[in-house]
Design a protein around this motif. Structure first.
Motif, short mmCIF file in Angstrom:
data_model
loop_
_atom_site.label_atom_id
_atom_site.label_comp_id
_atom_site.label_asym_id
_atom_site.label_seq_id
_atom_site.Cartn_x
_atom_site.Cartn_y
_atom_site.Cartn_z
N LEU A 26 -30.62 10.00 13.50
CA LEU A 26 -30.57 8.59 13.86
C LEU A 26 -31.94 8.10 14.34
O LEU A 26 -32.38 7.01 13.97
N LEU A 27 -32.62 8.90 15.14
CA LEU A 27 -33.95 8.52 15.60
C LEU A 27 -34.95 8.42 14.45
O LEU A 27 -35.78 7.51 14.41
N GLN A 28 -34.86 9.34 13.50
CA GLN A 28 -35.75 9.28 12.33
C GLN A 28 -35.45 8.05 11.49
O GLN A 28 -36.37 7.37 11.02
N LEU A 29 -34.19 7.74 11.31
CA LEU A 29 -33.80 6.55 10.55
C LEU A 29 -34.27 5.29 11.27
O LEU A 29 -34.78 4.37 10.62
N HIS A 30 -34.14 5.27 12.56
CA HIS A 30 -34.62 4.12 13.33
C HIS A 30 -36.12 3.94 13.15
O HIS A 30 -36.61 2.82 12.96
N GLN A 31 -36.87 5.03 13.18
CA GLN A 31 -38.32 4.95 12.99
C GLN A 31 -38.65 4.41 11.61
O GLN A 31 -39.56 3.59 11.45
N ARG A 32 -37.91 4.85 10.60
CA ARG A 32 -38.13 4.33 9.25
C ARG A 32 -37.84 2.84 9.18
O ARG A 32 -38.55 2.08 8.52
N LEU A 33 -36.78 2.40 9.86
CA LEU A 33 -36.44 0.98 9.86
C LEU A 33 -37.47 0.15 10.61
O LEU A 33 -37.76 -0.98 10.23
N VAL A 34 -38.04 0.73 11.66
CA VAL A 34 -39.07 0.01 12.41
C VAL A 34 -40.32 -0.18 11.56
O VAL A 34 -40.93 -1.25 11.59
#
Length: 145
Positions: free
Chosen positions: A83-91
């Motif tokens: 989830l944190l990696q996906l959030h970073q990609r979205l940011v």
């Protein structure tokens, strides 16, 4: 066109943070918390403020013998990391998409220039002038007959 990708943001005002509780308020909350409250279950309820009365949290929450619990914890950890990696990609996605858009625009301009050059070359090609000479000679021979 970039406005299409950006959200129409409204001015949102966030209220001020509340003041942190005083020591007395915290102590009162801890004292009235039930024994079953997970946040305070490692503290002894004898009323003494001695640090010796705190239990070792590791021994109280030791799950080394429970393989199902370990697997569940590992799965939850893996999901959190994902989830944190996906959030970073979205940011970082808007910046990356904007960079890609700039590249595509540049490529589009280069393709347009190349197409225009090819059109100009085809308009001035020797073959076309030969074709026009042949058609001009054919017209002359038709006129003579």
């Amino acid at each position: 066109m970039l406005g299409f990708f950006k959200a129409k943001s409204k001015s949102i005002t966030i209220p001020d943070r509340p003041h942190p509780p005083s020591f007395e308020q915290i102590k009162e909350d801890v004292d009235i918390a039930p024994d079953s409250d997970i946040m305070f279950c490692t503290r002894s309820r004898s009323g003494s403020d001695s640090s010796e009365e705190y239990f070792d949290a590791r021994s109280e929450f030791d799950t080394s013998g429970d393989e199902d619990m370990e697997e569940e914890q590992e799965h939850a950890y893996d999901q959190s990391v994902e989830l944190l990696q996906l959030h970073q990609r979205l940011v970082t996605a808007p910046q990356a998409l904007e960079a890609e858009l700039d590249k595509l625009r540049t490529l589009g301009q280069e393709v347009s220039k190349a197409v225009e050059e090819i059109r100009q070359m085809s308009n001035h090609s020797p073959r076309q002038s030969e074709d026009s000479n042949i058609s001009g000679q054919q017209k002359k021979t038709k006129v003579k007959t």
